[in-house]
Design an enzyme around this catalytic site. Structure first.
Site, short mmCIF file in Angstrom:
data_model
loop_
_atom_site.label_atom_id
_atom_site.label_comp_id
_atom_site.label_asym_id
_atom_site.label_seq_id
_atom_site.Cartn_x
_atom_site.Cartn_y
_atom_site.Cartn_z
N ILE A 12 0.84 -1.20 0.00
CA ILE A 12 0.00 0.00 0.00
C ILE A 12 0.88 1.25 0.00
O ILE A 12 0.59 2.23 -0.71
CB ILE A 12 -0.97 0.00 1.20
CG1 ILE A 12 -1.85 -1.26 1.16
CG2 ILE A 12 -1.85 1.26 1.20
CD1 ILE A 12 -2.82 -1.41 2.32
N THR A 95 7.74 -4.57 17.33
CA THR A 95 8.03 -3.65 16.22
C THR A 95 6.87 -2.72 15.97
O THR A 95 7.05 -1.50 15.86
CB THR A 95 8.31 -4.45 14.93
OG1 THR A 95 9.32 -5.40 15.22
CG2 THR A 95 8.75 -3.56 13.80
N TYR A 151 -1.25 -9.45 16.17
CA TYR A 151 -1.27 -8.38 15.17
C TYR A 151 -2.36 -7.36 15.52
O TYR A 151 -2.12 -6.15 15.53
CB TYR A 151 -1.50 -8.97 13.78
CG TYR A 151 -1.55 -7.93 12.69
CD1 TYR A 151 -0.40 -7.26 12.30
CD2 TYR A 151 -2.75 -7.59 12.07
CE1 TYR A 151 -0.43 -6.29 11.32
CE2 TYR A 151 -2.80 -6.63 11.08
CZ TYR A 151 -1.64 -5.98 10.71
OH TYR A 151 -1.68 -5.01 9.73
#
Ligand code: UDP
Length: 324
Positions: A12, A95, A151
């Site tokens: 993206i 991260t 996630y």
């Protein structure tokens, strides 16, 4: 306008870069190429309005300077893709959360006020059943859940960081909950279904449908996504805005497989695989996922220009060209 895109060599991110360059904006991409690929931005490298820095934003020493230069920041850098999320559950959390925090801290530290667009994900909704997912609904994340949810947890933390920095420090922020996005440059390597099916069908290999194939998704073309993101950025506010970015046309994965086979004119068959065989471990899939686009369409004027069929035809043509 000066546009900084973290993770700008990703799928993206690279489309955002292309879109802003076409508008005549100056674009600076930072990407550590862990998920992103140099080939995604190779066509722009000679453009005098384009700059690329190969760095991890967790350690990049010029972050403060880059943030000060930008009128708008798209924070797209993240560890993504189901295969990677399952393989690196700690890295996903560490991260994704730390990078977003460091970026926002740099904005505050310099006293800057760029528009900040933070990429979140429809994953934050969790498994909600067969309803259009809207921004006001409570989220369903199971504590101690399987690694898939790491996630979503990381993206939820980014949302909370974005809202908190917006309100406490007066930074204009918008959080985009991205739904299943498809289009050129997306790789099937990390599990994404559309590029996998298209390549399998073009090669005449079986299409790997995981589970019973009755799970459904609503796909949006990345070229519509970037227009939505550009328009949404103009609504970034110090209240912090959260908005879905997607299309609300749903299709089951089995029907998607059939459609791809038909549009390719392929002799491929459908190979049903259970989740354990597919992902190498127990896996909690999302049975249905479809956005409410009400808020999105209240905020912005853009309406999707790509149907799923048009996107598939475009992808099929590109993969055919690559494979011959
Ligand atoms: N999927 C599939 N075959 C594949 C890859 C994915 O059937 O080769 C399924 C996957 O289990 C999920 C859906 O397609 O039900 C969408 O998967 P993807 O990873 O693209 O997106 P997400 O699950 O994050 O929506």
């Amino acid at each position: 306008m000066h546009v900084l895109i973290t993770g700008g060599a990703g799928f993206i991110g690279s489309h955002l870069a292309e879109y802003h360059l076409a508008l005549g904006d100056k674009v600076h991409v930072v990407d550590d190429l862990s998920t992103g690929q140099l080939s995604n931005i190779a066509p722009f490298l000679d453009d005098p309005h384009f700059r690329f820095t190969e760095q991890d934003i967790l350690t990049w020493c010029e972050l403060d300077h880059a943030v000060g230069w930008a009128d708008r920041i798209y924070h797209m850098a993240a560890v993504v893709g189901v295969f990677r999320v399952l393989a690196e559950p700690i890295k996903v959390l560490a991260t994704n959360i730390a990078a977003c925090e460091r970026l926002l801290r740099a904005v505050v530290h310099g006293g800057w006020r760029p528009q900040v667009v933070i990429a979140s994900s429809s994953e934050v909704y969790g498994p909600q059943g067969r309803v259009a997912l809207h921004e006001g609904m409570p989220l369903l994340i199971t504590p101690g859940a399987p690694p898939r949810w790491n996630y979503a947890i990381s993206k939820l933390a980014d949302e909370a960081l974005g809202i908190s920095y917006a309100r406490q420090h007066g930074i204009p922020v918008v959080i985009a909950r991205l739904f299943n996005t498809v289009g050129p440059r997306q790789t099937g390597r990390y599990g994404m279904v559309v590029p996998r099916f298209v390549r399998q069908a073009v090669r005449g290999e079986p299409l790997t449908v995981f589970g019973d194939g009755l799970q459904s998704r609503a796909f949006i073309d990345v070229r519509d996504t970037v227009r939505y993101l550009d328009q949404l950025a103009q609504h970034a506010s110090t209240e912090g805005v959260i908005c879905n970015v997607g299309r609300d046309d749903e299709i089951t994965i089995e029907n998607l497989a059939r459609k791809v086979i038909e549009r390719v004119g392929s002799t491929s068959t459908i190979l049903t695989m259970d989740y354990e065989a597919a992902y190498g471990q127990a896996y909690e899939d999302i049975p249905h996922r479809r956005p409410s686009v009400r808020k999105l369409h209240e905020l912005v004027e853009h309406r999707p220009t790509w149907t799923l069929d048009a996107t598939l035809d475009d992808l099929i043509a590109r993969v055919r060209a690559e494979e011959t």
